[in-house]
Design a protein around this motif. Sequence first.
Motif, PDB file in Angstrom:
ATOM      1  N   ALA A 238       0.830  -1.212   0.000  1.00  0.00           N
ATOM      2  CA  ALA A 238       0.000   0.000   0.000  1.00  0.00           C
ATOM      3  C   ALA A 238       0.861   1.257   0.000  1.00  0.00           C
ATOM      4  CB  ALA A 238      -0.926   0.007   1.214  1.00  0.00           C
ATOM      5  N   ASP A 239       0.265   2.361  -0.445  1.00  0.00           N
ATOM      6  CA  ASP A 239       0.915   3.674  -0.458  1.00  0.00           C
ATOM      7  C   ASP A 239       0.013   4.685   0.247  1.00  0.00           C
ATOM      8  OD1 ASP A 239       3.215   2.976  -2.065  1.00  0.00           O
ATOM      9  OD2 ASP A 239       1.845   2.884  -3.789  1.00  0.00           O
ATOM     10  N   LYS A 240       0.640   5.718   0.756  1.00  0.00           N
ATOM     11  CA  LYS A 240      -0.083   6.783   1.436  1.00  0.00           C
ATOM     12  C   LYS A 240      -0.137   8.004   0.525  1.00  0.00           C
ATOM     13  CE  LYS A 240      -0.043   9.105   5.963  1.00  0.00           C
ATOM     14  NZ  LYS A 240       0.761   9.271   7.202  1.00  0.00           N
ATOM     15  N   ASN A 241      -1.348   8.538   0.286  1.00  0.00           N
ATOM     16  CA  ASN A 241      -1.460   9.675  -0.614  1.00  0.00           C
ATOM     17  C   ASN A 241      -1.236  10.995   0.130  1.00  0.00           C
ATOM     18  OD1 ASN A 241      -3.858  10.349   0.733  1.00  0.00           O
ATOM     19  ND2 ASN A 241      -5.183   9.481  -0.865  1.00  0.00           N
ATOM     20  N   ALA A 242      -1.359  12.092  -0.619  1.00  0.00           N
ATOM     21  CA  ALA A 242      -1.090  13.406  -0.043  1.00  0.00           C
ATOM     22  C   ALA A 242      -2.054  13.770   1.084  1.00  0.00           C
ATOM     23  CB  ALA A 242      -1.157  14.474  -1.149  1.00  0.00           C
ATOM     24  N   ASN A 243      -3.229  13.159   1.074  1.00  0.00           N
ATOM     25  CA  ASN A 243      -4.217  13.434   2.122  1.00  0.00           C
ATOM     26  C   ASN A 243      -4.044  12.543   3.353  1.00  0.00           C
ATOM     27  OD1 ASN A 243      -5.511  15.388   0.528  1.00  0.00           O
ATOM     28  ND2 ASN A 243      -6.700  13.801  -0.536  1.00  0.00           N
ATOM     29  N   GLY A 244      -2.971  11.736   3.325  1.00  0.00           N
ATOM     30  CA  GLY A 244      -2.713  10.869   4.463  1.00  0.00           C
ATOM     31  C   GLY A 244      -3.517   9.587   4.471  1.00  0.00           C
ATOM     32  N   GLN A 245      -4.156   9.241   3.335  1.00  0.00           N
ATOM     33  CA  GLN A 245      -4.978   8.029   3.252  1.00  0.00           C
ATOM     34  C   GLN A 245      -4.185   6.908   2.579  1.00  0.00           C
ATOM     35  OE1 GLN A 245      -8.202   9.827   1.014  1.00  0.00           O
ATOM     36  NE2 GLN A 245      -9.487   9.954   2.850  1.00  0.00           N
ATOM     37  N   TRP A 246      -4.364   5.698   3.096  1.00  0.00           N
ATOM     38  CA  TRP A 246      -3.669   4.538   2.556  1.00  0.00           C
ATOM     39  C   TRP A 246      -4.507   3.844   1.489  1.00  0.00           C
ATOM     40  CZ3 TRP A 246       1.300   3.105   3.517  1.00  0.00           C
ATOM     41  CH2 TRP A 246       1.940   3.702   4.600  1.00  0.00           C
ATOM     42  N   VAL A 303      -6.994 -20.535  -6.523  1.00  0.00           N
ATOM     43  CA  VAL A 303      -7.144 -19.565  -7.606  1.00  0.00           C
ATOM     44  C   VAL A 303      -8.536 -19.696  -8.223  1.00  0.00           C
ATOM     45  CG1 VAL A 303      -6.288 -18.821  -9.858  1.00  0.00           C
ATOM     46  CG2 VAL A 303      -4.672 -19.576  -8.108  1.00  0.00           C
ATOM     47  N   GLY A 304      -9.203 -18.577  -8.383  1.00  0.00           N
ATOM     48  CA  GLY A 304     -10.553 -18.577  -8.940  1.00  0.00           C
ATOM     49  C   GLY A 304     -11.624 -18.420  -7.887  1.00  0.00           C
ATOM     50  N   THR A 305     -11.285 -18.709  -6.615  1.00  0.00           N
ATOM     51  CA  THR A 305     -12.241 -18.390  -5.557  1.00  0.00           C
ATOM     52  C   THR A 305     -12.243 -16.877  -5.376  1.00  0.00           C
ATOM     53  OG1 THR A 305     -10.539 -18.681  -3.858  1.00  0.00           O
ATOM     54  CG2 THR A 305     -11.943 -20.569  -4.336  1.00  0.00           C
ATOM     55  N   ARG A 306     -13.379 -16.338  -5.012  1.00  0.00           N
ATOM     56  CA  ARG A 306     -13.485 -14.895  -4.837  1.00  0.00           C
ATOM     57  C   ARG A 306     -12.848 -14.513  -3.506  1.00  0.00           C
ATOM     58  NH1 ARG A 306     -17.120 -17.472  -7.472  1.00  0.00           N
ATOM     59  NH2 ARG A 306     -18.068 -16.606  -9.355  1.00  0.00           N
ATOM     60  N   THR A 307     -11.736 -13.822  -3.581  1.00  0.00           N
ATOM     61  CA  THR A 307     -10.968 -13.492  -2.388  1.00  0.00           C
ATOM     62  C   THR A 307     -10.628 -12.012  -2.391  1.00  0.00           C
ATOM     63  OG1 THR A 307      -9.995 -15.710  -2.418  1.00  0.00           O
ATOM     64  CG2 THR A 307      -8.918 -14.060  -1.040  1.00  0.00           C
ATOM     65  N   TYR A 308     -10.872 -11.372  -1.270  1.00  0.00           N
ATOM     66  CA  TYR A 308     -10.631  -9.933  -1.163  1.00  0.00           C
ATOM     67  C   TYR A 308      -9.731  -9.644   0.024  1.00  0.00           C
ATOM     68  CZ  TYR A 308     -14.724 -10.198  -4.148  1.00  0.00           C
ATOM     69  OH  TYR A 308     -15.591 -10.544  -5.157  1.00  0.00           O
ATOM     70  N   LEU A 309      -9.039  -8.533  -0.072  1.00  0.00           N
ATOM     71  CA  LEU A 309      -8.163  -8.093   1.001  1.00  0.00           C
ATOM     72  C   LEU A 309      -8.604  -6.700   1.427  1.00  0.00           C
ATOM     73  CD1 LEU A 309      -5.673  -8.777   2.695  1.00  0.00           C
ATOM     74  CD2 LEU A 309      -4.264  -7.703   0.938  1.00  0.00           C
ATOM     75  N   ALA A 310      -8.877  -6.561   2.705  1.00  0.00           N
ATOM     76  CA  ALA A 310      -9.300  -5.260   3.231  1.00  0.00           C
ATOM     77  C   ALA A 310      -8.205  -4.701   4.129  1.00  0.00           C
ATOM     78  CB  ALA A 310     -10.598  -5.403   4.027  1.00  0.00           C
ATOM     79  N   LEU A 311      -7.878  -3.448   3.902  1.00  0.00           N
ATOM     80  CA  LEU A 311      -6.933  -2.743   4.764  1.00  0.00           C
ATOM     81  C   LEU A 311      -7.724  -1.852   5.709  1.00  0.00           C
ATOM     82  CD1 LEU A 311      -4.272  -1.514   5.750  1.00  0.00           C
ATOM     83  CD2 LEU A 311      -4.284  -0.040   3.713  1.00  0.00           C
ATOM     84  N   LEU A 312      -7.577  -2.105   7.000  1.00  0.00           N
ATOM     85  CA  LEU A 312      -8.235  -1.287   8.010  1.00  0.00           C
ATOM     86  C   LEU A 312      -7.165  -0.547   8.802  1.00  0.00           C
ATOM     87  CD1 LEU A 312      -9.903  -4.173   7.689  1.00  0.00           C
ATOM     88  CD2 LEU A 312     -11.335  -3.132   9.439  1.00  0.00           C
ATOM     89  N   MET A 313      -7.451   0.682   9.185  1.00  0.00           N
ATOM     90  CA  MET A 313      -6.506   1.478   9.954  1.00  0.00           C
ATOM     91  C   MET A 313      -7.121   1.824  11.303  1.00  0.00           C
ATOM     92  SD  MET A 313      -3.887   1.526   7.982  1.00  0.00           S
ATOM     93  CE  MET A 313      -2.879   2.638   8.971  1.00  0.00           C
ATOM     94  N   GLY A 314      -6.279   1.783  12.321  1.00  0.00           N
ATOM     95  CA  GLY A 314      -6.729   2.092  13.672  1.00  0.00           C
ATOM     96  C   GLY A 314      -6.307   3.476  14.101  1.00  0.00           C
ATOM     97  N   LYS A 315      -5.549   3.562  15.186  1.00  0.00           N
ATOM     98  CA  LYS A 315      -5.216   4.855  15.793  1.00  0.00           C
ATOM     99  C   LYS A 315      -4.302   5.703  14.929  1.00  0.00           C
ATOM    100  CE  LYS A 315      -5.574   2.909  20.437  1.00  0.00           C
ATOM    101  NZ  LYS A 315      -4.845   2.582  21.695  1.00  0.00           N
ATOM    102  N   ASN A 316      -3.350   5.044  14.248  1.00  0.00           N
ATOM    103  CA  ASN A 316      -2.381   5.782  13.430  1.00  0.00           C
ATOM    104  C   ASN A 316      -1.766   4.832  12.412  1.00  0.00           C
ATOM    105  OD1 ASN A 316      -0.399   4.258  14.908  1.00  0.00           O
ATOM    106  ND2 ASN A 316      -0.507   5.790  16.555  1.00  0.00           N
ATOM    107  N   ASP A 317      -0.696   5.293  11.744  1.00  0.00           N
ATOM    108  CA  ASP A 317      -0.075   4.476  10.708  1.00  0.00           C
ATOM    109  C   ASP A 317       0.601   3.224  11.245  1.00  0.00           C
ATOM    110  OD1 ASP A 317      -0.933   6.351   8.935  1.00  0.00           O
ATOM    111  OD2 ASP A 317       1.028   7.253   8.548  1.00  0.00           O
ATOM    112  N   ASP A 318       0.806   3.162  12.533  1.00  0.00           N
ATOM    113  CA  ASP A 318       1.396   1.970  13.140  1.00  0.00           C
ATOM    114  C   ASP A 318       0.339   0.984  13.616  1.00  0.00           C
ATOM    115  OD1 ASP A 318       4.058   2.729  12.816  1.00  0.00           O
ATOM    116  OD2 ASP A 318       3.995   3.985  14.622  1.00  0.00           O
TER     117      ASP A 318
END
Length: 469
Positions: A238-246, A303-318
Amino acid sequence: MPVHHAKRTVTTERVNLRKPRPTIEALHEQGTEMREHVPREMHGQWKPSAKRGDVLSILAKSNVDRQQNLVPLRMQRMSASPFAFLRGAAAVMAYDLSTTPTIGCNVVLAGDAHLSNFGFYGTPQRELVFDINDFDETVIGPWEWDLKRLTASVNVAGRENGLTRNERRVAVMLAVEGYQENMERLEPMGTLDIWYLHATPGKANILRKVPQKALAVMRKVTDKALHSDNRTLLTKVADKNANGQWHFREDPPILTHVSAALRNKIITALEDYSLTLSRERRHMLSRYSVADVAHRVVGVGSVGTRTYLALLMGKNDDDPLFLQIKEALSPAHAAYLPSRKAEFIHEGQRVVVGQRTLQAASDVMLGWTEIEKRPYYVRQMKNLKASVPIEWMSGDAFNFYCWACGALLARAHARTSEPAIIAGYCGRSGVLRESYAEWAEAYGDQTVTDHAKLAAKINAEDQKLLRNR
């Protein structure tokens, strides 16, 4: 909002705490007597059923409910080697195993207990343990099926590692010996004591001394596992944009963003999933919010099963949390076993319960949900996880790893069965070991043949595409 699966009625039975328990000696004798009905030598026999049909047709059926645009990738990955084929062809082996002898003693099966489905991960106490780590195919069935899949994988992996026929035989026999030895150790132990057992790297093995070569491999893998968590994954994907969002970094076809509509459905599914967590873990999840969602291609057989990855953020970038939302298909063995739909209407719940049952300690974030009426299960993407690269190993290191996987499989089975019955049947002698070695060599030949058919088909399709250009 209520979840659909929460409304379903599941059949459950109260535990009978008044029924006297049979003695360990009686159970052991029961297992020993089963040798008369199913001689241990029978397990060495392998010949494909006359009704088996074409292996490519079996694979085609296993692809029907998958994402069709990813099926060619799945077949390509399976065609890479006989071991890759074995990993992906759970449906083929499930059919084959259904024709083999069993003593009628069922356990909660891992369902896909090949060598690469054992590995390291972190407990809730952040202790590193070694255990089974894949449960998509988990189901209740004969213990022999798991042990035969394990030993077949030992044989096929051994071939790719350059082992001779005799060396493969030794490795398979050690895997079965690990199963025998640990089942014998576990049969007199208290049920609760068995459930407390962990396989922890660095601690002395009470059954067998760990060879130096195996220790060297384990140290490399455990070091990798200790540096495999949510924080280290964040900057890799993942990357962090100028608005601080990942946001996830596109890596097609492995990691790709989903539409806004699907993203919304996945977030809703995660909110529904929270209801399958215990109250305190649901509170923990509430301290996070979804930053991004992507589709992710995983594994070989998956492979072929529907699989998703969710990025969740808590208190800060750590404070990131990666949750994998993976489609749960019907297990390959289900077609050959009595239906348990009254117990597990939801396939995602089946996977979660199977994992919690077989693992000594499980991911605190395990749960299940639905997206567009399809069942999914949810788990952490990175939880101090690392797999042992079996292609690195030969000699003592490979042999010990095979033994360790057999021993761990015994402990997993003992959690939901009467270990004294299985121990009584298996015994201490080399009879069962010899039989499984014969089975594994014959099934290894079968796997090589089946893999060649898939490779030839893919090669023919590639040649046709080249001619039509």
